[in-house]
Design a protein around this motif. Sequence first.
Motif, PDB file in Angstrom:
ATOM      1  N   THR A 164       0.712  -1.311   0.005  1.00 60.82           N
ATOM      2  CA  THR A 164       0.137  -0.038   0.080  1.00 60.82           C
ATOM      3  C   THR A 164       0.855   1.229   0.170  1.00 60.82           C
ATOM      4  O   THR A 164       1.700   1.342   0.767  1.00 60.82           O
ATOM      5  N   PHE A 172       3.172  -0.359   5.073  1.00 62.68           N
ATOM      6  CA  PHE A 172       3.276  -1.353   5.780  1.00 62.68           C
ATOM      7  C   PHE A 172       4.827  -1.767   5.862  1.00 62.68           C
ATOM      8  O   PHE A 172       5.308  -2.405   6.742  1.00 62.68           O
ATOM      9  N   HIS A 195      -3.226   0.612  -3.568  1.00 62.49           N
ATOM     10  CA  HIS A 195      -3.001  -0.810  -2.924  1.00 62.49           C
ATOM     11  C   HIS A 195      -2.927  -1.864  -4.014  1.00 62.49           C
ATOM     12  O   HIS A 195      -3.628  -1.856  -5.002  1.00 62.49           O
ATOM     13  N   ASN A 214      -8.764   1.364   2.399  1.00 64.56           N
ATOM     14  CA  ASN A 214      -9.402   0.514   3.050  1.00 64.56           C
ATOM     15  C   ASN A 214      -9.319   1.070   4.651  1.00 64.56           C
ATOM     16  O   ASN A 214      -8.300   0.815   5.338  1.00 64.56           O
ATOM     17  N   ARG A 216     -10.742   0.086   7.511  1.00 63.59           N
ATOM     18  CA  ARG A 216     -10.972  -0.598   8.296  1.00 63.59           C
ATOM     19  C   ARG A 216      -9.492  -1.258   8.914  1.00 63.59           C
ATOM     20  O   ARG A 216      -9.350  -1.748   9.854  1.00 63.59           O
ATOM     21  N   GLU A 217      -8.429  -0.841   8.130  1.00 65.35           N
ATOM     22  CA  GLU A 217      -7.112  -1.209   8.442  1.00 65.35           C
ATOM     23  C   GLU A 217      -6.220  -0.064   9.101  1.00 65.35           C
ATOM     24  O   GLU A 217      -6.214   1.266   8.797  1.00 65.35           O
ATOM     25  N   GLN A 219      -3.457   0.888  10.439  1.00 66.99           N
ATOM     26  CA  GLN A 219      -2.391   1.535   9.790  1.00 66.99           C
ATOM     27  C   GLN A 219      -2.441   2.514   8.459  1.00 66.99           C
ATOM     28  O   GLN A 219      -1.959   3.540   8.395  1.00 66.99           O
ATOM     29  N   VAL A 220      -3.644   2.158   7.810  1.00 69.55           N
ATOM     30  CA  VAL A 220      -3.915   2.892   6.649  1.00 69.55           C
ATOM     31  C   VAL A 220      -4.718   4.129   7.345  1.00 69.55           C
ATOM     32  O   VAL A 220      -4.404   5.226   6.812  1.00 69.55           O
TER      33      VAL A 220
END
Lengths: 234, 304
Positions: A164, A172, A195, A214, A216-217, A219-220
Amino acid sequence: MILVVASAVDKVAAGFVEELSLLTPAAVMTCKNIALECCDIHCPNLLASSLTIDSQKVWLSEVRGVLCLLPTVIPDELYFYPDDEREYQSMEFLALLTYVFANLPCPVINRPTACSLSGPFASQTAWYHLAQQLHISVAARNWLSDEISPETEKRSKQETIESTILNGQSIFNHDSKADKLARSLAISADIQYLHASFLSGNPYRLNQVKTTPNLREPQVRSALIEALVQGGAS
Amino acid sequence: MILLWGLEEDRTFQSVLNVLRKRDAEFTFVNHASIASTSVKFSTTPTLSYFLTVGDNKLDLDSFSAAYLRPYDHRLYEEGTADPRPTLGGPDVVYHLLMSWAEHTKAIIINRPSADATNHSKLFQSVTIRECGFSVPESLVSNDLVSIREFEAKHGSLIYKSMSCVRSIVKVLDTDALANLGSFGPILVQQRIRGTNLRVHVVGSSVVACQSNSTAIDYRYAECRMEACELPTNIAAQCVDLTKRLGLIVSGIDLMRAEDGQYYCLEANPNPAFGAYDHDGMSSVAHLVVDRLMESNKPLQMTH
């Protein structure tokens, strides 16, 4: 003010804005806000424009960053219009959002183009073509307009490596080879967020690209918050 | 070999088809109305490739040197589709894959989908129009009657039309009628420019201009005669520049010569119906389009 352009039913976007609001003024902006609350969009003087979000007037000149989570405007997004108007209105809203967010001088992730609200391409095939130009291998795909071939489904079960990229940097840092390829795609496409997934092997083969973050992540979310607060997009 | 994809009954498409036939050019005509019996295969191995199957003929799309595409809403031609599953295939995917090929092929494409898309938002396109040195009418998108009345007071008279590429009949705005609606969604209103409507067709660096004798707001829906006209050199050059900047080979640019002589650009149509502007019966734009399509012809590779 940071605007997060999202679907009216996107609860994850609403949660992201709550988190972002702890650091800077932010709001979710939906098509419903534009349709049902006061909006004045000027052309050519875009910065003289204003929107209203939950009864609060927002001058576009005061918007410091935008996160666009809508790749397009689908008719169902405009559920507050009569059925027979939604398709036409979806084209109208897409036209309006494209003009506004392609031209705002603040950071926009991802900046719309004529082809998509979420960057330069609206289809996977376009990413495959870009990969080919960059000498990045592409996973085997056979798409027939009559069917999806079994071979494609079988291959898609292979191990994938993901990367990503936000503003040219990997979020990441899982796999340096994948990061290098994904960064190369992002830079060539002049896109802020990307991504990419690759099929394992030598060489890695591009499997899929997604341009909508996303949220929901964790770190994102953190990376986007940092970029939006610091004005790190372009 | 040249690929033509469109409807034979479309006057503009027909004019290109006729010129190609007169010149004995090699071309393959794919009838858009038969989209339900057309299929496209996209493969990524060994390299990215596209095959189009029409009836018994399987054609390697990369063997085409040029294409003239005038697609319509394929949903109007889906009757007879064998498999009704909308998400897995059918005309939608045929259209998508053909557009993908058209976007990325080295062939001459009139016009590439990404260039065509610049007209999907009139205001988005107007930014490029201004960059080419044209004046553009001031516009407002609003759902607020007070703002629209203020805008009207500033400009005297307003017209309204669609923001997107969906065709609409341009009309003079009646703010009292708008007020009677109560609430309304965002609409595009624009400073009304009074003057003469011009349609400029650009093919590469060639410019064919004509003007309307109608005083109607939207001359396309009025009794009118189109006459050939000359453009000032700088305006013609701006039209060529605009076409190029939008990534188009062919455009139909709508200009307005205001009563004070100033030229305004209203929009650039990436898929112009130049057949309707064939004022001298010479199909001059169709000839220019065919010239361009025939620039790099190469033989067709058939596979079975």
